[in-house]
Design a protein around this motif. Structure first.
Motif, PDB file in Angstrom:
ATOM      1  N   GLU A  27      36.491  47.699  32.639  1.00  0.00           N
ATOM      2  CA  GLU A  27      36.788  46.570  31.791  1.00  0.00           C
ATOM      3  C   GLU A  27      38.444  46.361  31.760  1.00  0.00           C
ATOM      4  OE1 GLU A  27      35.742  44.490  27.667  1.00  0.00           O
ATOM      5  OE2 GLU A  27      34.531  45.995  28.437  1.00  0.00           O
ATOM      6  N   ASN A  28      38.898  47.609  31.224  1.00  0.00           N
ATOM      7  CA  ASN A  28      40.590  47.613  30.959  1.00  0.00           C
ATOM      8  C   ASN A  28      41.146  47.327  32.483  1.00  0.00           C
ATOM      9  OD1 ASN A  28      42.851  48.173  29.547  1.00  0.00           O
ATOM     10  ND2 ASN A  28      42.842  50.157  30.617  1.00  0.00           N
ATOM     11  N   ILE A  29      40.534  47.851  33.499  1.00  0.00           N
ATOM     12  CA  ILE A  29      41.283  47.755  34.805  1.00  0.00           C
ATOM     13  C   ILE A  29      41.323  46.395  35.034  1.00  0.00           C
ATOM     14  CG2 ILE A  29      41.205  48.294  37.241  1.00  0.00           C
ATOM     15  CD1 ILE A  29      40.102  51.116  36.256  1.00  0.00           C
ATOM     16  N   GLU A  30      40.231  45.724  34.965  1.00  0.00           N
ATOM     17  CA  GLU A  30      40.107  44.383  35.273  1.00  0.00           C
ATOM     18  C   GLU A  30      40.801  43.337  34.655  1.00  0.00           C
ATOM     19  OE1 GLU A  30      35.731  43.529  34.777  1.00  0.00           O
ATOM     20  OE2 GLU A  30      35.226  44.212  37.039  1.00  0.00           O
ATOM     21  N   THR A  31      41.275  43.634  33.325  1.00  0.00           N
ATOM     22  CA  THR A  31      42.085  42.813  32.518  1.00  0.00           C
ATOM     23  C   THR A  31      43.557  43.094  33.229  1.00  0.00           C
ATOM     24  OG1 THR A  31      40.915  43.167  30.541  1.00  0.00           O
ATOM     25  CG2 THR A  31      43.193  42.577  30.310  1.00  0.00           C
ATOM     26  N   GLN A  32      43.957  44.248  33.519  1.00  0.00           N
ATOM     27  CA  GLN A  32      45.360  44.554  33.939  1.00  0.00           C
ATOM     28  C   GLN A  32      45.267  43.943  35.377  1.00  0.00           C
ATOM     29  OE1 GLN A  32      46.895  48.824  33.824  1.00  0.00           O
ATOM     30  NE2 GLN A  32      44.839  49.330  32.729  1.00  0.00           N
ATOM     31  N   ILE A  33      44.239  43.982  35.968  1.00  0.00           N
ATOM     32  CA  ILE A  33      44.525  43.238  37.462  1.00  0.00           C
ATOM     33  C   ILE A  33      44.778  41.469  37.258  1.00  0.00           C
ATOM     34  CG2 ILE A  33      43.109  42.577  39.511  1.00  0.00           C
ATOM     35  CD1 ILE A  33      41.713  45.128  39.232  1.00  0.00           C
TER      36      ILE A  33
ATOM     37  N   ASN B 238      46.382  40.061  34.556  1.00  0.00           N
ATOM     38  CA  ASN B 238      47.654  40.107  34.332  1.00  0.00           C
ATOM     39  C   ASN B 238      48.620  40.261  35.433  1.00  0.00           C
ATOM     40  OD1 ASN B 238      46.895  39.653  31.602  1.00  0.00           O
ATOM     41  ND2 ASN B 238      46.942  41.938  30.914  1.00  0.00           N
ATOM     42  N   ILE B 239      48.424  41.260  36.234  1.00  0.00           N
ATOM     43  CA  ILE B 239      49.265  41.329  37.330  1.00  0.00           C
ATOM     44  C   ILE B 239      49.162  40.093  38.236  1.00  0.00           C
ATOM     45  CG2 ILE B 239      49.666  42.695  39.411  1.00  0.00           C
ATOM     46  CD1 ILE B 239      49.349  45.285  37.722  1.00  0.00           C
TER      47      ILE B 239
ATOM     48  N   ILE C 149      52.418  37.780  39.638  1.00  0.00           N
ATOM     49  CA  ILE C 149      52.634  37.425  40.861  1.00  0.00           C
ATOM     50  C   ILE C 149      52.545  36.231  41.308  1.00  0.00           C
ATOM     51  CG2 ILE C 149      51.602  37.887  43.373  1.00  0.00           C
ATOM     52  CD1 ILE C 149      50.599  40.579  42.371  1.00  0.00           C
ATOM     53  N   GLU C 150      51.762  35.537  40.641  1.00  0.00           N
ATOM     54  CA  GLU C 150      51.628  33.912  41.140  1.00  0.00           C
ATOM     55  C   GLU C 150      53.000  33.397  40.454  1.00  0.00           C
ATOM     56  OE1 GLU C 150      48.720  30.285  39.927  1.00  0.00           O
ATOM     57  OE2 GLU C 150      48.028  32.146  39.552  1.00  0.00           O
ATOM     58  N   SER C 151      53.393  33.779  39.133  1.00  0.00           N
ATOM     59  CA  SER C 151      54.548  33.153  38.765  1.00  0.00           C
ATOM     60  C   SER C 151      55.756  33.660  39.597  1.00  0.00           C
ATOM     61  CB  SER C 151      54.772  33.956  37.270  1.00  0.00           C
ATOM     62  OG  SER C 151      56.093  33.537  36.640  1.00  0.00           O
ATOM     63  N   LEU C 152      55.843  34.933  39.957  1.00  0.00           N
ATOM     64  CA  LEU C 152      57.106  35.201  40.837  1.00  0.00           C
ATOM     65  C   LEU C 152      57.035  34.337  42.030  1.00  0.00           C
ATOM     66  CD1 LEU C 152      57.275  38.874  40.473  1.00  0.00           C
ATOM     67  CD2 LEU C 152      59.043  37.510  39.614  1.00  0.00           C
TER      68      LEU C 152
END
Length: 651
Positions: free
Chosen positions: A585-591, A593-594, A598-601
């Protein structure tokens, strides 16, 4: 320890084992289960070295000793029963000969300080210690105890083995193997030719056996009493369960249900990923996420579901031609083998459509009377077969009466009616699970269960109105036994059946004849009525009452320990599963956010006139973080599924 790794074996075009691996510890008590022909006996032959696999390795720990009891043996007919059993102590005999030889050599020495003298005395000491460990002075005592436990009388010990049936000679082989005390016992249907008293004795002996046991048996009670681990063989694969047979069936059901659940969850995940890719495939702002999902999809595979092998024999007996009211009548009938009297002044009447069971200990005359009824043995007294009676006979060693050089198809052609076509015979064989590839096999290469099925197939080719069946279930698996029982229940002729299998007889017969002390006692009722009269719940308890009184314990200590270990294991796995789920669950939240970063950049890249190196470095670092997180997500998910599968197996 015995270790089998990546074992593959083909018989012609058939894959018996497909890259299987298993380890057997020094104290394991394993029950092998699976339908006839799946490879149970073959696995024992591979472990014993009789068959070499096409690929894979078999390794043994130091000083591993194996005792193997196959279903069928070639017997020596040149010795007495006791002398044959004493062959188990061949090592002791060799050591004693060597001990005497070295002693004679030692007597010639005069230099008691020489290196050779000291070397000789050391060797003598080693042999003496080994003989002490093997209790060399008690070999005869142990052999006699073992043989008597398996049903031999004092008067039998000095008779030639040639005077005994195959079943009794099989007992001698069981005695020899147990006397050798090998580290690993491989037993293929050891109870097939034993009566209830001997089964009880063998059961008690194996329960206290110090080495490992790998056991094939279709006797569920026997399996449950001895084994603590069940290995299922199905369609070239093996499945390992740390429980006895009765618990294995429930765990197997749970395993299949879990596999279906995992399959459905994975299928949903694949479809969701495919929908995401299809929806955003042509949207530039989602290109990186689409690419990420494509990579995920490439790694998502549907797991296999282990389909249960539901194939079993399917047949009915032809309608029975009408016979007279009295099918068989015996009056003052006696039978002796030399000076040994088996039956004395027997009176017996069997009426049309009656279904009876012959029960009792081995050697009391059950098979003898069955053979007299079918006309195989001479006798004194009167025997009358009723009007228009046609007898079908299944002998206790029926599979051994088949011609080993004939093919499966040739065997049924030989006993079929002249007007029966080959196509019809192929259909009959198909009903007994013989495929097109099987029917051209020679009888000599068939397993015990396959031979029993072939013998039954021969019996349905003619319309009989009296079936005499002597231990017909010996080599049949549990599923085939159920089908045979169903066919006999629908059979409208007369039936005489010799059996020690209570579950098979229950609901099948309406009269029971007990054989004891050279005579018969009739019980007008089913097998449960007979046992009620004997004040016993089953044959095992009946025989145990006659042997010894045992207190009933609700649960053996070994089972209590097993349950405690399984409970602790479940607790540990549940904690691990909870931890992994939170981590995912924690990894999926990090994914998520990242991916937003990436989309913003990428949006900035699309609108910026000048892109600084720092922005590129930041973008590449974030992409690397995403890649690492995706790998971690996949690894953690795999670990979670493995833990859940293990939890379900011992749930």
């Amino acid at each position: 320890m015995i270790s089998l790794k990546n074992i593959t074996l083909w018989f012609g075009s058939r894959n018996i084992f497909d890259d299987i691996s298993i380890e057997i510890a020094d104290n394991d008590k394993i029950g092998l289960t699976g339908k006839n022909g799946e490879g149970k006996s073959t696995l024992l032959k591979i472990i014993s070295g009789e068959i070499k696999p096409d690929s894979g390795t078999i390794s043994f720990s130091n000083q591993t000793t194996i005792g193997y009891l196959p279903q069928h043996l070639d017997f020596s007919d040149t010795t007495t029963v006791l002398d044959e059993a004493l062959k188990a102590f061949e090592e002791i005999k060799q050591l004693e000969v060597e001990y005497e030889r070295l002693n004679r050599k030692l007597e010639k020495f005069t230099n008691y300080t020489s290196h050779e003298y000291l070397k000789l005395t050391t060797k003598l000491s080693d042999i003496s210690e080994r003989l002490h460990i093997l209790e060399a002075g008690k070999t005869g005592q142990y052999a006699i105890q073992m043989l008597k436990g398996l049903g031999f009388k004092d008067s039998d010990l000095y008779r030639k083995t040639s005077e005994f049936s195959g079943g009794w000679r099989m007992r001698i082989e069981i005695a020899k193997i147990l006397l050798k005390q090998p580290g690993f016992l491989l037993l293929d249907e050891p109870t097939n030719h034993l009566d209830i008293e001997s089964i009880t004795w063998l059961e008690d002996s194996l329960k206290s056996y110090k080495g490992a046991i790998i056991l094939i048996s279709h006797d569920i009670r026997f399996l449950n009493s001895i084994t603590k681990r069940t290995v299922e063989i199905s369609k070239g694969k093996i499945y390992d369960y740390p429980v006895p047979y009765s618990q294995y069936k429930e765990l197997r059901k749970q395993r299949i249900e879990h596999q279906k659940s995992v399959y459905e969850n994975q299928l949903r995940k694949i479809k969701q990923t495919e929908r995401f890719i299809e929806r955003f495939r042509y949207k530039a702002t989602k290109a990186s996420q689409v690419q990420s999902r494509v990579k995920q999809l490439e790694k998502l595979e549907l797991p296999e579901i282990d389909e249960e092998n539901t194939k079993t024999i399917h047949f009915t007996f032809p309608p029975a031609p009408r016979s007279g009211d009295i099918v068989v009548e015996l009056e003052s009938l006696s039978k002796s083998y030399g000076n040994h009297n088996v039956l004395r002044n027997i009176d017996f009447v069997h009426e049309r459509s009656e279904k009876v069971a012959f029960v009792g200990k081995n050697g009391e005359g059950k098979t003898t009377l069955a053979r007299i009824i079918v006309g195989d043995l001479d006798y004194t007294g009167k025997r009358k077969i009723g009007h228009n009676v046609k007898i079908g006979y299944f002998a206790q060693n029926q599979e051994q009466t088949l011609n080993p050089q004939k093919t499966v198809l040739g065997t049924v052609i030989e006993v079929s009616p002249p007007d029966m076509t080959e196509a019809s015979l192929r259909t009959v064989l198909g009903n007994f699970l013989f495929s097109e590839d099987d029917i051209d096999k020679k009888v000599s290469v068939l397993s015990g269960g396959e031979k029993a099925r072939l013998a039954l197939a021969c019996m349905v080719l003619q319309p009989y109105n009296l079936l005499v069946l002597d231990e017909p279930t010996n080599h049949l698996d549990i599923y085939a036994k159920e089908r045979l029982k169903a066919a006999l229940n629908h059979y409208n002729g007369s039936l005489i059946i010799v059996s020690h299998d209570r579950d098979f007889l229950k609901g099948l017969v309406n009269t029971v004849y007990e054989f004891r002390n050279k005579s018969l006692k009739q019980y007008k009722g089913d097998i449960d009525f007979f046992l009620e009269q004997k004040k016993a719940e089953n044959f095992y308890e009946l025989e145990k009452k006659q042997i010894t009184k045992k207190s009933k314990s609700s649960l053996p200590q070994s089972d209590k320990e097993l349950k405690k270990q399984l409970y602790q294991k479940r607790k540990e796995l549940q904690r691990k599963i909870n931890k992994l789920e939170k981590e995912i669950e924690n990894i999926e939240t990090q994914i998520e956010n990242i991916e937003l970063k990436i989309e913003s950049l990428e949006q900035k890249f699309a609108t910026a006139e000048n892109i600084e190196n720092e922005m590129f470095e930041s973008y590449n670092n974030i992409k690397k973080q995403l890649e690492d997180l995706m790998k971690k997500w996949e690894t953690t998910n795999t670990e979670l599924e493995t833990s859940k599968a293990e939890f379900e197996k011992i749930k």
